[in-house]
Scaffold this motif. Structure first.
Motif: not given
Ligand code: SF4
Lengths: 469, 202
Positions: B16-40
């Motif tokens: 895929l071209a232009n895989v932007d950071t919104d796709q890499l992690i949709p905004a709705r998950f960004m409220k969580r602390p890093r300690s929870e792990g962002y892999g999923p």
């Protein structure tokens, strides 16, 4: 320092270079550091190191990404937590905050310049890619990630590599109806979403000179969508007139002294740019995006492209993928694309001029689709209400709400429902940007207003006839 | 930061071209602390569609992959470092693409993830390589700047500064602190040179 002719980019760089390492990395002093709710990762890193902020006096916080645009008394707990976290962190470190109830609240890239905090010749950073917006004043402003935010917090400096310089000259004069948004989208469509990668861009030429500060803010805002590190416009009388008397701008003698220094920032006549692009301003028509990258943009009079006729494999596939996501077929006229809702807002197009342009089209008319109008700051909102613009939006059937990032990124819950198509004044038509499965078409505020009236993507020019933009 | 010298693992092709950071992690998950792990949350919405290229992330053929191969302009868009957290927490240590978003690349290095630039033709070849597609091993040598798949070897580009940083696992802040004298001198000089630069309060 040599006496060789220099660009404005190099002049600002040289004035902030503290030291340069053997490997070419330069330690730059940072004049303004802007924070928002998303900065919590960086505060966590500072806390982990048990460190303090180097210069809280040069650091400003703004609540914008998560703030509700409606009913600020009944805020969802998870949103409340994001806003409270910013209050706690800024209070603990003695940082000035333009918080939820502050009359200075607004989108960081709208309210900070209006406060006179953005000045020519400054280095400005923020953990937000659209920090390039501040380049409108001739500032060296760029977005950074959380680790860099933490670095600036602790040292007020950043290691950077000198960027390549690109000049984008827009000559001639814009035809009526075309705006800074159309210049930016045309430029991005021409060079590609990564076309300016590694470059700092200076926008120049008669069209840029003729732009208001609002227009320049819109143009510089979109620099990042061409992959550029930053974009700026050399300061001139338009800039100085805007800044005079702003709350945080220099006053009296200091202002005069500053203006003298700012005049000297302009690129020297013979200064060399690594790349130069010339655009004929008179050929820029109102533009809309049809795909899922800002580079997938065309004049409203055009048709949806046919991927089979694109030579480049990766671009053809990207177009095919975009058309599937967007639910469009090759060859259909852009002006036949029906929309489900509109959004007017974001740091790209939510300033008073933007609202006036949309209102000029909407006055006395009705929107056939629902829509949201979120002014860029509490101050813009107040001014618009004094001008009666809110009545025009409401009478047209659009919702007039408070200021924040809102539907630009949907973090506060303002979302485009799955599968719906939105005509939007924002900056990113990425998949899912405005909500999961949402389809976004980017365009100028007047074009969004026109789409609201007809329910499809529409050339606003006939609708403007006999009206003042 | 853990030093990165060699990576040997399966590689996931993401054509895929232009895989932007919104796709890499949709905004709705960004409220969580890093300690929870962002892999999923990595590529969450794309990956959810079984027929999508991103669904490979969850395919057993590619289990344990530390390398991602993709097309131009990867990581464009938002400056959210959470996009790199998601990649790193998923297990990726190296991304191969013809070009990267500037801010993304810088964020990646700060988190010990190598953004290696490969030629467009090499990207296409790797994306279609049988060994890669069947979950075979890909070897990356940062010091030599080479990628090896079977008998096939290609080079990649990386900013020299980033290379040094990744190889050594260096962290900027300690280095910057050793410049505190130079910073103080600059601030004193600058106050004279640009008296107007400080914010004037109302
Ligand atoms: S309005 Fe959109 S682009 Fe601007 S700062 Fe907010 S989220 Fe970022």
């Amino acid at each position: 320092m040599s006496s060789a002719p220099r660009t404005i980019i190099d002049k600002i760089w040289d004035a902030h270079a503290i030291a340069t390492r053997e490997d070419g990395q330069t330690l730059l002093f940072i004049d303004r550091h802007l924070l928002h709710e998303g900065s919590f990762h960086a505060f966590d890193q500072v806390r982990k190191r048990g460190a303090q902020l180097a210069r809280p006096d040069l650091t400003f916080g703004v609540a914008d990404h998560y703030v509700p645009t409606r009913n600020r008394t009944a805020i969802a707990p998870e949103i409340r937590r994001m806003v409270d976290q910013l209050v706690d962190n800024t209070t603990a470190h003695g940082i000035t905050l333009f918080g939820l109830d502050d009359p200075r609240q607004g989108i960081v890239h709208v309210t900070v310049p209006a406060q006179g905090l953005t000045l020519p010749g400054l280095t400005i950073v923020c953990g937000d890619s659209h920090t390039s917006t501040h380049g409108a004043f001739g500032a060296y402003a760029f977005g950074i990630g959380a680790s860099e935010v933490a670095h600036v917090m602790m040292t007020q400096t950043l290691w950077q590599k000198r960027p390549k310089r690109m000049r984008v000259r827009v000559d001639g004069a814009l035809p009526p109806g075309s705006t800074a948004k159309d210049i930016a989208l045309s430029f991005i469509a021409q060079v590609g979403a990564d076309g300016a990668r590694g470059h700092a861009i200076e926008y120049a030429g008669s069209v840029v000179r003729a732009l208001s500060m609002e227009g320049r803010l819109t143009l510089c805002n979109l620099s990042i969508e061409s992959g550029g590190r930053l974009g700026l416009v050399a300061p001139d009388e338009t800039t100085f007139a805007f800044l005079k008397g702003r709350p945080f701008a220099p006053k009296g003698e200091a202002f005069e002294r500053a203006v003298a220094d700012w005049r000297a920032l302009a690129s020297d006549d013979d200064a060399l740019f690594d790349r130069e692009i010339v655009i004929d301003g008179s050929e820029i028509a109102p533009v809309v995006t049809w795909g899922v990258s800002p580079e997938q943009a065309l004049p409203i009079t055009a048709a949806v492209p046919d991927p089979d006729r694109i030579d480049d494999v990766s671009r053809a596939e990207a177009a095919r993928d975009a058309l599937t996501y967007m639910g469009l077929s090759p060859g259909m006229k852009l002006s036949d694309i029906r929309i489900d809702r509109v959004f007017i807002g974001s740091c790209t197009n939510s300033r008073i001029e933007d609202l006036r342009a949309a209102a000029a089209i909407l006055a006395g008319r009705h929107a056939v689709v629902p829509g949201l109008v979120s002014p860029g700051s509490a101050a813009v909102k107040k001014q618009a209400e004094e001008e009666g613009l809110d009545h025009i939006f409401r009478a047209a059937g659009l919702e007039w709400v408070d200021s924040g990032c809102s539907m630009c990124v949907g973090m506060n819950g303002d979302l485009v429902p799955p599968g719906e198509r939105c005509a939007s004044t924002t900056n990113r038509n990425f998949k899912g940007r405005q909500g999961q499965g949402a389809r976004t078409h980017l365009m100028s505020p007047a074009m969004v207003a026109a789409a609201a009236i007809t329910g499809r993507l529409t050339d606003m020019r006939p609708l403007l006839e006999g009206r003042t933009p | 930061m853990t030093p990165l010298t060699l990576v040997e693992s399966r590689a996931i092709p993401l054509p895929l071209a232009n895989v932007d950071t919104d796709q890499l992690i949709p905004a709705r998950f960004m409220k969580r602390p890093r300690s929870e792990g962002y892999g999923p949350f990595l590529l969450h919405d794309l990956r959810a569609e079984p027929a999508s290229e991103a669904a490979r992330l969850d395919h057993p053929t590619f289990a344990g992959a530390q390398i991602l191969i993709t097309r131009r302009n990867f990581g464009s868009g938002s400056s959210r470092e959470a996009a790199v957290y998601a990649l790193a927490d998923f297990g990726f240590r190296c991304i191969l693409a013809p070009s990267f978003g500037d801010i993304f690349a810088s964020n990646a290095v700060k988190n010990g993830v190598l953004p290696a630039i490969i030629a467009e033709a090499d990207a296409e070849a790797l994306l279609n390589n049988e060994t890669v597609r069947s979950g075979g091993a890909v070897h990356i040598d940062l010091a030599q700047q080479i990628i090896r798949v079977g008998n096939h070897t290609i080079g990649f580009e990386i900013e020299p500064v980033w290379k040094t940083q990744l190889l050594n696992g260096w962290d900027d802040i300690d280095m910057t602190r050793s410049y505190s004298g130079a910073i103080a001198d600059f601030v004193a000089r600058d106050a004279q040179a640009r008296p107007w630069a400080a914010p004037s309060r109302r």
